[in-house]
Design a protein around this motif. Structure first.
Motif, PDB file in Angstrom:
ATOM      1  N   ALA A 202     -23.761  31.239   0.334  1.00  0.00           N
ATOM      2  CA  ALA A 202     -23.271  29.863   0.448  1.00  0.00           C
ATOM      3  C   ALA A 202     -22.828  29.639   1.889  1.00  0.00           C
ATOM      4  O   ALA A 202     -22.478  30.587   2.596  1.00  0.00           O
ATOM      5  CB  ALA A 202     -22.110  29.622  -0.502  1.00  0.00           C
ATOM      6  N   PHE A 203     -22.905  28.401   2.330  1.00  0.00           N
ATOM      7  CA  PHE A 203     -22.352  28.103   3.658  1.00  0.00           C
ATOM      8  C   PHE A 203     -21.745  26.716   3.657  1.00  0.00           C
ATOM      9  O   PHE A 203     -22.071  25.871   2.815  1.00  0.00           O
ATOM     10  CB  PHE A 203     -23.406  28.247   4.760  1.00  0.00           C
ATOM     11  CG  PHE A 203     -24.516  27.221   4.718  1.00  0.00           C
ATOM     12  CD1 PHE A 203     -24.378  25.991   5.357  1.00  0.00           C
ATOM     13  CD2 PHE A 203     -25.714  27.503   4.058  1.00  0.00           C
ATOM     14  CE1 PHE A 203     -25.411  25.057   5.322  1.00  0.00           C
ATOM     15  CE2 PHE A 203     -26.747  26.571   4.025  1.00  0.00           C
ATOM     16  CZ  PHE A 203     -26.600  25.346   4.656  1.00  0.00           C
ATOM     17  N   ASP A 204     -20.808  26.517   4.567  1.00  0.00           N
ATOM     18  CA  ASP A 204     -20.182  25.217   4.743  1.00  0.00           C
ATOM     19  C   ASP A 204     -20.377  24.827   6.197  1.00  0.00           C
ATOM     20  O   ASP A 204     -20.069  25.612   7.099  1.00  0.00           O
ATOM     21  CB  ASP A 204     -18.683  25.309   4.396  1.00  0.00           C
ATOM     22  CG  ASP A 204     -18.055  23.936   4.203  1.00  0.00           C
ATOM     23  OD1 ASP A 204     -18.770  23.005   3.774  1.00  0.00           O
ATOM     24  OD2 ASP A 204     -16.842  23.801   4.460  1.00  0.00           O
TER      25      ASP A 204
ATOM     26  N   LEU B 143     -19.742  28.209   8.435  1.00  0.00           N
ATOM     27  CA  LEU B 143     -19.029  29.275   7.758  1.00  0.00           C
ATOM     28  C   LEU B 143     -19.930  29.764   6.625  1.00  0.00           C
ATOM     29  O   LEU B 143     -20.292  28.989   5.742  1.00  0.00           O
ATOM     30  CB  LEU B 143     -17.706  28.735   7.219  1.00  0.00           C
ATOM     31  CG  LEU B 143     -16.633  29.724   6.793  1.00  0.00           C
ATOM     32  CD1 LEU B 143     -16.283  30.686   7.916  1.00  0.00           C
ATOM     33  CD2 LEU B 143     -15.383  28.951   6.364  1.00  0.00           C
TER      34      LEU B 143
END
Lengths: 460, 111
Positions: A354-356, A384
């Protein structure tokens, strides 16, 4: 030390956190005003799940040593106890031992010989599973019923003690109590309750002083002294130039609590609906009318954190107005390109990491709730990444690196170069954590989940 | 022309975690007139907060405290504290949408 009845108890609260620092003169002034005990909180969940999950203190050892030196020397001269709650930020066993080690050094350097008690509050999943199976663990909103797997997934679990284990340590002769996780208020409430002060004024005063000078006209100027008696309490700042007003004191009841009128403690509920705040003079406030309703069931609140994955951060920045004018489309393209490139090069599906992507200067803080729409002047782009292991998180961030350097907007027909903030651009953040417990355990005995050890050194 | 907002009526608008799973906000209004506007249930209520913060209306708790000229609002944190998508660890900047709310000029007047 609790044999003779007293008319009032004066609690000195130096600050909201051990390690935050204060002017030592404010401690001397509190002692001169007749302080009976010094109480200070050393922790909180407020800075996030990392500190509990990794059992790492937020404060630096020198700051804790400096503050302990101020308190232990003053308390030793005055012959009054010092109570420290939630040692090591999260109140894990290693946090208690860490503070105990610093206290040992300070006492050796200052030639102090004080009787120390350590109270451990860490819980093991197996023990809690028995409580769970027996139906003694209940969720607090907004969480649902606890599952055994959740307990087992935690790296650390603590129970927030009430005043009783601290009182037990004081009765055993402790002059310095270093407690694991405790409710913010139990730290200040323990000594007055032991001395027979009424629960309503005591818990209310404890809530008001838990952040030191936050309830005064100048929170940066040091702590406060609360004097609790049979009918209520008075509160005054330690710095003579600072004031408490009925509003500043009443307003602190609102701070960091969802409900401004009630606060649940292990053995009951503080109720301040009918509390009256009056000015004694221009800097001292009197509070009466606080009540405490003893609960049918004694409960201990649990806090637990677990690893969600490992994170790597990358940070670049954009100043070119041509990109900024189309920043949302640029970010959408970035998200799409990262997923595509990670799939192509690392063979990872979307649900394996997952990334933000955060656009600082545009809408990073509020995201979808951001009300402003105009183009920003410059934007910091934080990527992130969260993955099951550190190497994968970093690999994903490195796959994104050329995009973080050169990605154009959909309308541009050339490659811009963006402003990386550092080299290397990627920073490994290590394990990332989340809080997963917001549950209480029914306890027949207020001290059963906690272990009291006398002396400065851990036995193991 | 800039509209009058709740921030204009308040000497402080703040937000903060109330434990890891809740966020709480306070509007400290300057005076009783400002309080009357902010405390008017037809203007500021659980439904309005739910829309502003995209949370379930039934989870929003509101407290009106006339003795302090305070309106306090609490609801469960929509994003877990410290999780990958948490951009405000202490929830200390989430008062801004509330503070920016334009006030209805008729709100709080005697009707």
């Amino acid at each position: 030390m609790d044999s003779e009845p007293v008319k009032s108890v004066r609690v000195l609260s130096p600050s909201g956190m051990l390690g935050a620092g204060w002017d030592h003169a404010t401690i001397e002034r509190g002692i001169a005003l007749g302080a009976d005990v010094i109480s200070i909180d050393a922790g909180s969940t407020d800075s996030g799940p990392y500190y509990l999950g990794s059992a790492t203190p937020k404060t630096t050892a020198k700051a804790v040593a400096r503050d302990l030196r101020s308190l232990l020397t003053a308390a030793s001269s005055a012959g009054i106890p010092v109570i420290v709650g939630s040692c090591g930020t999260s109140g894990t066993d290693s946090g208690v031992d860490w503070v105990a080690g610093i206290a040992a050094e300070v006492m050796a350097e200052e030639g102090l010989d004080l009787k120390v008690a350590r109270i451990y509050s860490e819980q093991d999943a197996a023990g809690l599973k028995e409580h769970l199976d027996a139906g003694r663990i209940h969720p607090l909103p907004p969480l649902g019923p606890l599952r055994a797997e959740t307990l087992e997934s935690c790296t650390h679990i603590v129970g927030a003690m009430g005043h009783e284990p601290i009182v037990a340590a004081l009765r055993a002769g402790a002059q310095v109590v270093l407690a694991g996780r405790a409710t913010d208020t139990a730290v200040a409430a323990a000594y007055p309750l032991m001395k027979g002060m009424p629960a309503g004024p005591t818990w209310h005063a404890a809530k008001i002083v838990e952040c030191g000078g936050q309830c005064t006209s100048n929170p940066r100027a040091g702590g406060v002294l609360a004097t609790i008696d049979a009918d209520g309490f008075t509160i005054e700042p330690l710095d003579p130039a600072v004031s408490c007003t009925p509003i500043s004191v009443a307003a602190h009841m609102l701070y960091e609590s969802a409900n401004p009128f009630e606060m649940r403690e292990p053995d009951g509920t503080l109720d301040v609906r009918d509390a009256r705040y009056t000015a004694v003079d221009d800097r001292i406030v009197r509070v009466e009318g606080s009540r405490f309703h003893v609960a049918d069931q004694y409960t201990i609140k649990l806090e637990g954190a677990r690893i969600t994955g490992y994170e790597t951060m990358s940070f670049t920045a954009i100043r070119d107005p041509l990109i900024l004018a189309d920043i949302d489309a640029w970010a959408d393209l970035m998200r799409m390109m990262i997923k595509q490139r990670v799939g192509q090069t690392l063979g990872l599906a979307h649900d394996e990491y997952a990334f933000d992507l955060r656009l600082y200067g545009h809408n990073a803080v509020l995201d979808d709730l951001e009300p402003e729409t105009g183009p920003p002047r410059e934007v910091g782009v934080m990527l992130l990444v969260n993955a099951p292991d550190q190497a994968t998180a970093t690999a994903i961030a490195k796959v994104a690196n050329p995009l973080m350097l050169h990605l154009p907007t959909p309308a541009m027909d050339y490659l811009p170069s963006l402003a990386f903030a550092s080299s290397p651009a990627e920073v490994e953040r290590g394990a990332a954590y989340e809080f997963v417990l917001n549950h209480v355990v029914d306890c027949a005995d207020p001290t059963s989940l906690f272990r009291i050890e006398m002396g400065l050194n851990a036995d193991v | 022309m800039s509209e009058t907002t709740l921030a204009d009526l308040a000497h402080e608008v703040r937000s903060k975690n109330a434990g890891p799973f809740w966020v709480t906000m306070e509007l400290f209004l300057r005076d009783a007139d400002g309080y009357r506007i902010a405390a008017d249930e037809s203007f500021l209520n659980e439904r309005v907060i739910a829309e502003l913060y995209r949370v379930e209306e039934s989870t929003v708790q509101m407290f009106r405290i006339p003795s302090l000229n305070v309106v306090k609002i609490s609801f469960p944190r929509p994003i877990g504290q410290g999780s990958l998508r948490d951009r405000d660890m202490h929830a200390g900047q989430h008062h801004v949408p509330l503070a920016r709310m334009p006030i209805r000029q008729s709100a709080g007047r005697d009707r």
